[in-house]
Structures are given as structure tokens and as C-alpha cells.
Design an enzyme around this catalytic site. Structure first.
Site, mmCIF file in Angstrom:
data_model
loop_
_atom_site.group_PDB
_atom_site.id
_atom_site.type_symbol
_atom_site.label_atom_id
_atom_site.label_comp_id
_atom_site.label_asym_id
_atom_site.label_seq_id
_atom_site.Cartn_x
_atom_site.Cartn_y
_atom_site.Cartn_z
ATOM 1 N N ASP A 1 0.948 -0.971 0.145
ATOM 2 C CA ASP A 1 0.159 -0.109 0.007
ATOM 3 C C ASP A 1 0.589 0.935 0.072
ATOM 4 O O ASP A 1 2.045 1.030 -0.122
ATOM 5 C CB ASP A 1 -0.918 0.045 1.147
ATOM 6 C CG ASP A 1 -0.223 0.038 2.442
ATOM 7 O OD1 ASP A 1 0.196 0.896 3.216
ATOM 8 O OD2 ASP A 1 0.161 -1.155 2.902
ATOM 9 N N HIS B 1 1.233 -9.440 -3.523
ATOM 10 C CA HIS B 1 0.263 -8.083 -3.158
ATOM 11 C C HIS B 1 1.070 -6.706 -3.271
ATOM 12 O O HIS B 1 1.725 -6.280 -2.328
ATOM 13 C CB HIS B 1 -0.514 -8.503 -2.046
ATOM 14 C CG HIS B 1 -1.586 -7.300 -1.746
ATOM 15 N ND1 HIS B 1 -2.696 -7.315 -2.258
ATOM 16 C CD2 HIS B 1 -1.467 -6.261 -0.973
ATOM 17 C CE1 HIS B 1 -3.265 -6.078 -1.833
ATOM 18 N NE2 HIS B 1 -2.527 -5.597 -1.037
ATOM 19 N N ASP C 1 0.168 -17.746 -4.427
ATOM 20 C CA ASP C 1 0.802 -16.682 -5.026
ATOM 21 C C ASP C 1 -0.225 -15.872 -5.927
ATOM 22 O O ASP C 1 -0.448 -16.024 -7.062
ATOM 23 C CB ASP C 1 1.840 -17.264 -5.995
ATOM 24 C CG ASP C 1 2.535 -16.296 -6.647
ATOM 25 O OD1 ASP C 1 2.655 -14.966 -6.090
ATOM 26 O OD2 ASP C 1 3.261 -16.532 -7.664
ATOM 27 N N GLU D 1 1.786 -10.739 0.584
ATOM 28 C CA GLU D 1 2.185 -9.165 0.560
ATOM 29 C C GLU D 1 3.700 -9.190 0.647
ATOM 30 O O GLU D 1 4.358 -10.103 1.097
ATOM 31 C CB GLU D 1 1.536 -8.450 1.686
ATOM 32 C CG GLU D 1 1.697 -7.017 1.347
ATOM 33 C CD GLU D 1 0.934 -6.026 2.342
ATOM 34 O OE1 GLU D 1 0.660 -5.029 2.076
ATOM 35 O OE2 GLU D 1 0.428 -6.680 3.327
#
Length: 848
Positions: A342, A659, A707, A716
Site C-alpha cells: 500500500d 500483493h 501466489d 504481501e
């Protein structure tokens, strides 16, 4: 440990559960059709479009001419509203689509309002002739007003989009996910050291020993033996045998291992792969940088504009206000590393990550097998500062910016609301907010700034002094405010990183401040802390961002200092190393980790336990600790139940769809996969994301990984996971081909005879404790910080940063057995402690 459970709020992340592009497949389900007019036989109603589009029916399809010159995918949209979804219902979503010329579009089933939670997030590559695309997903919510949209913007040139047979039906059976685990012989798919341990795991129903063969790249058998049955491994549920082929010591590439009719994936036997891995793991940080454009010439395929510098649509990090009601000021908190997948930046996770990078560098001063760390190809490369420190400084300067004038430090800064995938940092439109100060964040800065003060002193005295002042201010502020804890409910738009017990942060900060300054107040706090003598060595993990006492303990043991009772500290670290060594020896997959259920970031915990084993080797030179580290890395690089490497670009089958909002190739082919050397979080029995819940429910611990870019709880990437990977891979790289170098037959007595505010005088005696004479000697050691040689006698002295080399004069070049030479020097003091070095290298080998 390592659980960012507030990420459950991040349903805005892609949660596509199964994707397949197929042709001629009808709507999958028997449930009622949820799409009004998905066949476009006579009308386009009730479908809508953005103002820059118009659409019409053409040959029974809805077609639109998409203008060129748009920037973002959402700049041109076709959609339909009021689509009902039922929680826990599994749906089939399908459509036919074409593009002329061929383009990548985006198809979403989503919440129609901020934060636009996406339940399907697809990026099909559309062709001129068209295909039918089908997706299966399970809705995590009850929703009366869902939305299906096709985002068509982002093309410099115009194109034509057509869609037909849009269908969404419930009643689809959930897909049964069966991972492809390949051959039943599980190996480290990258490399074993020629003179190191070489172990593999065979999955088999057999209970008796079986023959195995090691074959070279030509298919010739070069070694053979029999397996050791190990029974059923609880972490995988598999009946397994161990294979030990350590006796084969010749190097080469393309080896395979055969047993029970199965042949492993290929691997090498060589030592230089881990230097590459260390550098790649460190190069990861440049592409995680915020506030700077990533130069495509330095990272081909990863170039991008600067993120969060206030260029629209960014609101920027150069003047960030607090959350409403938290404060009445704004701070420039630009720079630093994005924490994970993020756009958030968190002090407590940044703290452990930057501390591990600095420790990786500091180990090169204090460990006999540590080697210099090479160039990272970053903008600062070529200056007088090692690249690993330049990279660490990028984060440390951000941490300093998070400190208020009163010394307290803001816990984190991130978007007001969660954003979806994919989203490049420079395209993030969300408002950025500072979150409240916390004691944990303040102590993280105290610890890392104290560490930076001594490490940067030989390179930038002003930056070192700035850090030392910040560390002391943070310590005083935390002591005055010991109970300001991050809220476990503060998780919208970013992880909470809440921590109800900060006594371990106090211990870590006091330890680093004592090592750097030698001051009594920090010494006394360390000695009085219950963490100083506590058992820190949990089978599930020695340390992580929320449990940092071991960081202080290990540094007190391995970095020179004058702490009373330091021998007991070293013994306690060896106790931890022995604990993890026993787990390695007992585990059929040879990893230093056995918690029962696995948890968020398990791969990082495994690596951090290997750091303890590495410290045990550095303290004693006992090869059993080193070999346990070498076995531990095997798990991460393929010797595991899934038979895959968890490090991108390393191994025949490796994670690649981690991710991330900008390493998002599986959602947008114009974006890259994560760069080589990026570590996936790993198996996680908690299954906190919808992808994992749909596909992995009921999994044995090692099988709780997928995955998939949508599985943020297992897949992540994160800055504190790669810092552990770089430390361990650097440790292994320092072992060369695995040959254990014998210590030098010498003893050094280093005595500071006097000191004053600006300097000190030291005498060094080098004794030959062996049976052969020493000719042409060269003795090397490192100062703790910014101390410098002024002038010396009876040796030729030189200095590079903190490292000093004393070479013989012509008249004292020979040291006969049992005899000594003595030399001395005057030194210039630096702020802080000036302990005697722990490590002396005579002609490259450590004195015994």
C-alpha cells in the site's frame, strides 16, 4: 506477531478468486441473472457511461469509441448499477469483449461509492476478434447496490470497445484449489554451498528408507545414498523422508536429485548466488521509495514518477495535516519507503527495517566472515558512503521528520481511506493524514537514531549529531509519556500497528543509546529491565516489529560496548541460537520455526530466527550455527511443502504475484511484477483475506499460501521482511563456498591509556600464539563510531571510515612464536562511547 489484522478492512484490495480467459463458455451458474440487459438485443438501458464516451448497439453488442489522451483507467467508464450480492454466495461473472486495436481493459464488480471495494478486479487483454472472459468469486458482503464497471481510460490513442453477454449468476460451486506442487523431491532451487550442508525432503508414502541419486547437468550420477524416514510432518501433513547429500562438495550448475521415481527441480552448488540475492534484496528499497522519481535507467521496467509530492492527483506528503481532532499543524513527512503493498508509511515497521539494514552494515565491522556490501545502483551510488547506508538514510530521514518539537513521534501517515489495486503512487488521489503520536513510534526513533548516530559518524558528522540529538529527545519524551499507545481501531486506509506493551521498545532504545553513548542512565535502564534477562527465544519467532527486545539483546552481544555482565548477554544469545538449532535438527524441512499454526509474515519470522543463529556463529565461530542458517534458507528457496521459492526471481518456480498496488502485472500488463529479490509474506493459517479464505480453508500450515495478488495475508511484500532477507543472505554470502577459515594464532591486547575531551591514547600488543613465525603482518579493526587515528608509532597506520589497518614497519615485520610486537597511536575522539574493538583480523583471519 507480524499480524496486521486491520488489513481486514482492506477489502478494497483485489479479491478475485479465480480467473480464466476462455472462449465460447456460457454463463456458468444456475442462479438467477443479476445483470439487467447484459445481451444488448434492443437497447443499452440501463447501462451508463462517463461524459467523454457515447455508445451504441452494433451487431447485437454494446460498442463505444474510447477517446485517446486519457491518463487513468477510470477516466473512461461504462457501467451498470444496483447489482445485488449475497454474503458468502459464490458467483460466476462473465462477458464477451473485444478491442480494436487490442487493449487491456479493467472489469470490476465493486461497491459503487468510496472506497470502491472490488470483489472482482480483472485486467483482461482484449483482442480484435474478442474472447469470453469468466471469473468466479465469493462475495464477502451483503450488498443491494453493487456495480459492474468496465474502465477503459489510460490510452494515448483512441480505440473501439465492444461488450456482450455480460452475466452474473449465483449458485456456482466454490472452486476447489489444489496447488501444483511439482515433483515430490523438495530442494533449495537456487544454490547450496559446496562445503556446506545439503539437505532435501522427499514426500512419499513409503515408511522404509529409499535410494537416492544426485545427478549433474549431464545426467550423470555423482553421488547416491538412502533416505532417512521422518514420519508425518505436522506442519504439512505429509509423510516425508530426509535426504542428506552434504558429502558431495564439487561445485556446478543444473544438478537434480532423484528418489522414489521423482526428480527434483534443478539447483546449483556454488557460493556466489547469495551475494546476488543480498544485493537484490537491498535493491528492493529503491523502488519502494516515496517522494522521488524512480529512474528507469537504474531499474529498467520499474521507472515511475515521484509519489506523494503534491502533483495532482496526489495531495502530497510535504504538508500533511493530522486526522481531525488529533493536532492543529501539518508536517513535511515526504520521503521514506512505502511500507508494503500500500502507500502507507509506518514508523514502527520502518524502524525495524532500517535497523536491520544498519545492523547488516555494522556486522561488516564486527563479524569475521562478513564481507563488504556492493553497489545497489541507486542515485547516491559513487559517493563516499556505502550504498546500504545511503538507502537506510532515505528511511531514517523520514523517521526524523515524524518527530514533533517536544520529542514525541507520530505513529504513521497514510491515506484517509483504503485504495484499490492497481494504483501507482503518483496516481493516488486520497487525502493523506498524520495519525497520533505514540510511545512505540517515539522509542523506535530513539533506537534507530542512536544506531544511526554511531554508524554515520565516520561519513557525515552533522547527520550523526542530528540523530543523536533526536534519539535523546525521543527517549526523554517517551519516559515522560510511557502509555501513549496506538489504537487497534485506527485501521481505515492503513494498518494499525498497535502494540499494547512497549516495555520491549524501551529496552531496545536504551540498549542502542547505551552502546552509542556509554552513558550511565541508559546502562542502568538496560540492567534493570526485565527484558535484559527474560527468555526472548519463542519457537514462533525471536523478534518482529511488535517484539523488539531481541534487537537490543543481539546488539549488546555483538557490537562493542562496556556493559557490565556482557558475557552473560552473549551467553543468552547463544541460548537462543541453541533453541533454534534444536528446532532445525528436529524439523523434517529443516527450518528454525515450529509454532504450530503459521501466522502473518511467517517467512520474516523464520529469517529473524536465522539472524539469532547467525549471531551465535559470529560470537563463537561454531559451524553448527552457520549450518543451521544454511538449512533455514533452503525452506524459503524451495525446500517446502509447496515446492516453490518465496523470493521473486530465485528458483525455477517462485512467487511473482505478490500483493502490491504498483507491482501489479497480473492486474495490468503494463505494470511489472515485483523486482527480483522480493520476499513474500509466506504461509499464514489465519487466512485473513477473501482469496485465502476461499481457496485455502482447512489447509495445513505450510499449505496456507497462494501466489495471488489478492491474498494480502499470505502474499504481501514488506520492508521489514526484505530487511531480514538481506541480512541473512549477506550472512550466507560471507561464507564463500562454505570453507571454514581457521582463526589466526594471535592474541591482541588493546588498552586505552588515557582520554580527554578531544582525544585518547591507545597501546596495542599483538602476540603470536602459534608455532610458526609471522612475517609481514597487517592488523585490522574498526572503531564504534567516528573516532580517528591522529598519529601513531611502531606501525604504519591507515584508516578508511571507521576501519583501521596497522601494518608492520620494516624493523618489526617478524613475530616469532610466543613473542609480541607493541605499537600505539593517538586518536581523535567522537561524541559517545569509545569501547575496545571485539574483532581483530590478522592478515585477514580473526585472532582466536
Amino acid at each position: 506477531m507480524l499480524r496486521r489484522l486491520s488489513m481486514l478492512a482492506s477489502a478494497a484490495l483485489a479479491t478475485t478468486l479465480a480467473m480464466a480467459s476462455v472462449t465460447g463458455v456460457p454463463a456458468h451458474a444456475d442462479g438467477p441473472e443479476q445483470i439487467p440487459n447484459g445481451t444488448f438485443d434492443t437497447t443499452t438501458d440501463p447501462w451508463w457511461h462517463t461524459d467523454n464516451l457515447s455508445f451504441s448497439l452494433s451487431g447485437g453488442r454494446l460498442c463505444a469509441d474510447v477517446p485517446g489522451g486519457t491518463v487513468n483507467p477510470w477516466d473512461a467508464i461504462i457501467g451498470v448499477n444496483d447489482i445485488p450480492l449475497v454474503k458468502d454466495e459464490t458467483y460466476g461473472f462473465s462477458f464477451f469483449a473485444s478491442a480494436d486495436p487490442g487493449k487491456v481493459a479493467r472489469a470490476y464488480v465493486q461497491l459503487p461509492v468510496d472506497p470502491y471495494t472490488q470483489y472482482v478486479s480483472a485486467a483482461p487483454e482484449l483482442s480484435v476478434s474478442g474472447d469470453t472472459y469468466s471469473y468466479t468469486f465469493t462475495s464477502p458482503v451483503d450488498l443491494a447496490n453493487g456495480q459492474v464497471v468496465f474502465q477503459l481510460g489510460g490510452s494515448a490513442t483512441p480505440w473501439r470497445f465492444c461488450v456482450d453477454d455480460v452475466s452474473l449468476k449465483g449458485g456456482v460451486p466454490p472452486e476447489v484449489y489444489t496447488p501444483d506442487t511439482g515433483p515430490r523431491v523438495r530442494v533449495n532451487q537456487v544454490a547450496y554451498l559446496p562445503k556446506g550442508p545439503k539437505n532435501a525432503t522427499l514426500v512419499t508414502d513409503a515408511t522404509a528408507a529409499l535410494p537416492w541419486q544426485l545427478k549433474n547437468s549431464s545426467g550423470t550420477t555423482v553421488a547416491h545414498g538412502v533416505t532417512t524416514p521422518r514420519g508425518v510432518d505436522a506442519s504439512s501433513g505429509q509423510n516425508v523422508h530426509s535426504i542428506d547429500f552434504s558429502s558431495y562438495t564439487r561445485g556446478g550448475t543444473g544438478f537434480t536429485l532423484t528418489a522414489d521415481g521423482e526428480t527434483s527441480r534443478p539447483f546449483d552448488i556454488k557460493g556466489d548466488s547469495y551475494r546476488d540475492l543480498e544485493l537484490d534484496a537491498l535493491k528492493f528499497y529503491y523502488t519502494q521509495r516515496s517522494g522521488i522519481a524512480i529512474d528507469d535507467a537504474l531499474r529498467p521496467g520499474y521507472g515511475r514518477p515521484a509519489g506523494h509530492v503534491g502533483v495532482a492527483p496526489n495531495q502530497g506528503d510535504t504538508s500533511v495535516p493530522c486526522q481531525p481532532g488529533v493536532c492543529d499543524y501539518s508536517l513535511d513527512v515526504s520521503g521514506g519507503w512505502y511500507d508494503a503493498g500500500d502507500h502507507g508509511k509506518y514508523v514502527v515497521n520502518g524502524g525495524i527495517a532500517v535497523a536491520q539494514l544498519m545492523s547488516e552494515f555494522e556486522r561488516t565491522k564486527n563479524a569475521a566472515t562478513a564481507k563488504p556490501i556492493g553497489s545497489l545502483a541507486i542515485p547516491e551510488s559513487g559517493d563516499a558512503v556505502p550504498d546500504i547506508l545511503n538507502e537506510a538514510r532515505w528511511e531514517q530521514e523520514f523517521l526524523l521528520k515524524m518527530q514533533r518539537p517536544d520529542g514525541m513521534v507520530h505513529h504513521k501517515i497514510h491515506d484517509q481511506n483504503w485504495t484499490g489495486l492497481p494504483l501507482l503512487p503518483n496516481l493516488d488521489p486520497q487525502k493523506r493524514e498524520l495519525h497520533p503520536v505514540s510511545t512505540a513510534a517515539t522509542l523506535n526513533l530513539a533506537a534507530t537514531a542512536a544506531q544511526a548516530a554511531r554508524i554515520f559518524a565516520p561519513y557525515d558528522a552533522a547527520f550523526a549529531a542530528k540523530n543523536l540529538a533526536a534519539a535523546k529527545k525521543a527517549w526523554a519524551a517517551a519516559r515522560a509519556n510511557p502509555g501513549l499507545l496506538a489504537s487497534p481501531s485506527d485501521g481505515n486506509g492503513g494498518g494499525t500497528y498497535d502494540d499494547a506493551d512497549v516495555s520491549d521498545e524501551f529496552y531496545w532504545a536504551a540498549a542502542e543509546l547505551y552502546i552509542t553513548t556509554g552513558e550511565a542512565q541508559y546502562r542502568d535502564f538496560v540492567l534493570a529491565s526485565p527484558h535484559h534477562t527474560a527468555d526472548l527465544w519463542s519457537p514462533s519467532g525471536a523478534f518482529d516489529w511488535g517484539h523488539v527486545a531481541a534487537l537490543g539483546r543481539i546488539d549488546l552481544a555483538t557490537v562493542p560496548n562496556d556493559l557490565p555482565g556482557r558475557a552473560a548477554v552473549r551467553t543468552s544469545v547463544l541460548d537462543g541460537a541453541d533453541r533454534y538449532l534444536a528446532i532445525v535438527n528436529d524439523h523434517p524441512y529443516g527450518l528454525p520455526f515450529n509454532p504450530g499454526d503459521y501466522f502473518w509474515g511467517s517467512n520474516s519470522a523464520i529469517l529473524n530466527n536465522m539472524v539469532v543463529l547467525g549471531a551465535g556463529y559470529d560470537l563463537t565461530g561454531n559451524v553448527k550455527y552457520r549450518d543451521a542458517v544454511l538449512q533455514g534458507i533452503d525452506y524459503l528457496l524451495g525446500r517446502n511443502a509447496l515446492n516453490q521459492s518465496y523470493v521473486t526471481g530465485y528458483g525455477e518456480v517462485a512467487s511473482k504475484n505478490e500483493h502490491s498496488r504498483w507491482y501489479a502485472h497480473s492486474l495490468d500488463t503494463s505494470l511489472p511484477n515485483p523486482p527480483h529479490g522480493t520476499l513474500a509474506g509466506g504461509a499464514n493459517s489465519g487466512l485473513q483475506d477473501p482469496v485465502a479464505q476461499a481457496k485455502l480453508t482447512g489447509c495445513k500450515p505450510q499449505f496456507c499460501y497462494i501466489d495471488d495478488i489478492g491474498s494480502y495475508s499470505t502474499n504481501e511484500e514488506a520492508i521489514n521482511w526484505n530487511s531480514a532477507l538481506s541480512w541473512v543472505s549477506g550472512f550466507i554470502a560471507g561464507q564463500g563456498d562454505g570453507t571454514v577459515q581457521a582463526p589466526a594464532a594471535c592474541k591482541v591486547t588493546y588498552t586505552v591509556h588515557g582520554s580527554w575531551p578531544q582525544g585518547f591514547t591507545t597501546q596495542v600488543t599483538l602476540k603470536n600464539t602459534g608455532t610458526k613465525k609471522i612475517d609481514d603482518w597487517s592488523l585490522k579493526w574498526s572503531f564504534l563510531g567516528g573516532q580517528k587515528i591522529d598519529h601513531g608509532w611502531s606501525a604504519v597506520l591507515s584508516q578508511q571510515a571507521a576501519t583501521v589497518t596497522a601494518a608492520n614497519d620494516a624493523w618489526n615485520k617478524t613475530i616469532n612464536p610466543g613473542q609480541s610486537v607493541t605499537f600505539g597511536f593517538n586518536g581523535t575522539s567522537a561524541p559517545g562511547a569509545n569501547p575496545s574493538p571485539d574483532l581483530f583480523l590478522l592478515n585477514g583471519a580473526a585472532c582466536a
